[in-house]
Design an enzyme around this catalytic site. Structure first.
Site, mmCIF file in Angstrom:
data_model
loop_
_atom_site.group_PDB
_atom_site.id
_atom_site.type_symbol
_atom_site.label_atom_id
_atom_site.label_comp_id
_atom_site.label_asym_id
_atom_site.label_seq_id
_atom_site.Cartn_x
_atom_site.Cartn_y
_atom_site.Cartn_z
ATOM 1 N N GLY A 220 53.979 27.390 18.041
ATOM 2 C CA GLY A 220 55.385 27.194 18.368
ATOM 3 C C GLY A 220 55.639 27.147 19.866
ATOM 4 N N ASP B 175 55.549 29.491 21.994
ATOM 5 C CA ASP B 175 54.521 30.272 22.710
ATOM 6 C C ASP B 175 53.335 29.370 23.074
ATOM 7 O OD1 ASP B 175 53.237 32.481 23.744
ATOM 8 O OD2 ASP B 175 52.808 33.420 21.807
HETATM 9 N N1 AR6 Z 1 60.695 24.171 23.196
HETATM 10 C C1 AR6 Z 1 61.791 24.760 22.659
HETATM 11 N N2 AR6 Z 1 61.823 25.335 21.443
HETATM 12 C C2 AR6 Z 1 60.694 25.253 20.719
HETATM 13 C C3 AR6 Z 1 59.500 24.651 21.181
HETATM 14 C C4 AR6 Z 1 59.535 24.089 22.491
HETATM 15 N N3 AR6 Z 1 58.466 23.489 23.024
HETATM 16 N N4 AR6 Z 1 58.547 24.759 20.220
HETATM 17 C C5 AR6 Z 1 59.125 25.401 19.182
HETATM 18 N N5 AR6 Z 1 60.410 25.691 19.471
HETATM 19 P P1 AR6 Z 1 58.559 30.018 17.111
HETATM 20 P P2 AR6 Z 1 59.118 32.844 16.552
HETATM 21 C C6 AR6 Z 1 61.417 26.405 18.667
HETATM 22 O O1 AR6 Z 1 57.835 29.861 15.835
HETATM 23 O O2 AR6 Z 1 59.828 32.490 15.311
HETATM 24 C C7 AR6 Z 1 54.127 32.222 17.727
HETATM 25 O O3 AR6 Z 1 52.887 32.002 17.099
HETATM 26 C C8 AR6 Z 1 61.249 26.438 17.166
HETATM 27 O O4 AR6 Z 1 61.723 25.220 16.576
HETATM 28 O O5 AR6 Z 1 57.963 29.389 18.319
HETATM 29 O O6 AR6 Z 1 59.764 33.835 17.480
HETATM 30 C C9 AR6 Z 1 54.135 33.506 18.560
HETATM 31 O O7 AR6 Z 1 52.877 33.754 19.145
HETATM 32 C C10 AR6 Z 1 62.125 27.615 16.800
HETATM 33 O O8 AR6 Z 1 63.487 27.212 16.749
HETATM 34 O O9 AR6 Z 1 58.777 31.576 17.492
HETATM 35 C C11 AR6 Z 1 54.475 34.533 17.537
HETATM 36 O O10 AR6 Z 1 53.340 34.940 16.810
HETATM 37 C C12 AR6 Z 1 61.974 28.551 18.004
HETATM 38 O O11 AR6 Z 1 61.355 27.768 19.034
HETATM 39 C C13 AR6 Z 1 55.429 33.818 16.617
HETATM 40 O O12 AR6 Z 1 55.108 32.443 16.721
HETATM 41 C C14 AR6 Z 1 61.123 29.791 17.745
HETATM 42 O O13 AR6 Z 1 60.036 29.450 16.889
HETATM 43 C C15 AR6 Z 1 56.851 33.983 17.071
HETATM 44 O O14 AR6 Z 1 57.696 33.388 16.121
#
Ligand code: AR6
Length: 212
Positions: free
Chosen positions: A46, A48
């Site tokens: 994601g 991260d």
């Molecule tokens: N820019 C903006 N938003 C984004 C991007 C980007 N490049 N990529 C994804 N999103 P998530 P969490 C959005 O899963 O739920 C990881 O493995 C996505 O659509 O990134 O807090 C970490 O290491 C969603 O709306 O984070 C943790 O283990 C939002 O970012 C875990 O995932 C958050 O999705 C954290 O999970």
């Protein structure tokens, strides 16, 4: 990237300092971006993964020297390769993993959270936003962009998360950084990764008087 005008923002001095965008957060022109990390701070998928890719391997090496980060807390690091854009820092925060049934955080004692209508996850997600905004104030950073913390892999319900995110950003600016001439941050970006997510935020903000 699309810049979405917020309802009533012209008449509201706090709302005019909040914007909703659809973008990859690593491409934004802001002082600090927030990472939705995990407790290890050693990267993941994601947002991260996107931030670690864009910042480069030095970020991982740096984070190995830290002692992780507990859920609901936040730490600030340099931005490494992202500094070639305007992004000076990264704030890593760890959102809560959503569980349908929240255990009593204080076994043997009354579950205060449940009684007053919010869950431990709500409190922890709110803390992510407040911690990140406080770091931005303390480091005198003018502009900050948030992803929608915990709403991807961590499965936090999006409408609920949008209220918590917007409510705490609005509340923080109103109470702790009311004067954009002298206070930090001056501007907060909510960076969505889909138009549907941005539409949800716009709707949440448009109806804020009903739920705030
Ligand atoms: N820019 C903006 N938003 C984004 C991007 C980007 N490049 N990529 C994804 N999103 P998530 P969490 C959005 O899963 O739920 C990881 O493995 C996505 O659509 O990134 O807090 C970490 O290491 C969603 O709306 O984070 C943790 O283990 C939002 O970012 C875990 O995932 C958050 O999705 C954290 O999970």
């Amino acid at each position: 990237m699309s810049d979405i005008p917020l309802p009533q923002s012209e008449n509201d001095p706090v709302l005019s300092r909040i914007e909703v965008l659809v973008a990859d957060i690593t491409t934004l022109n802001v002082d600090v971006i927030v990472n939705a990390a995990n407790e290890s701070l050693l990267g993941g998928s994601g947002v991260d993964g996107a931030i670690h890719n864009a910042a480069g391997p030095e970020l991982l090496e740096h984070n190995k020297t830290l002692d992780g980060c507990k859920t609901g807390l936040a730490v600030i690091t340099p931005s490494f390769n992202l500094a070639s854009r305007s992004i000076k820092h990264i704030i890593h925060t760890v959102g809560p993993i959503w569980r349908e049934v929240t255990d009593n955080p204080l076994p043997g004692q009354p579950n205060v959270n449940a009684k007053i209508g919010y869950t431990l996850e709500d409190t922890l997600l709110a803390s992510c936003y407040m911690q990140a905004l406080t770091l931005t104030t303390n480091h005198k950073l003018e502009t900050i962009a948030f992803p929608s913390i915990a709403t991807g892999v961590y499965n936090f319900p999006k409408p609920r998360a949008a209220k918590i995110a917007f409510g705490h950003i609005f509340g923080y600016l109103s109470n702790y950084a009311p004067n954009p001439e002298t206070d930090f941050p001056k501007k907060v970006t909510i960076c969505c990764f889909s138009q549907a997510d941005a539409d949800l935020y716009i709707q949440t903000i448009a109806t804020k008087d009903d739920w705030m």
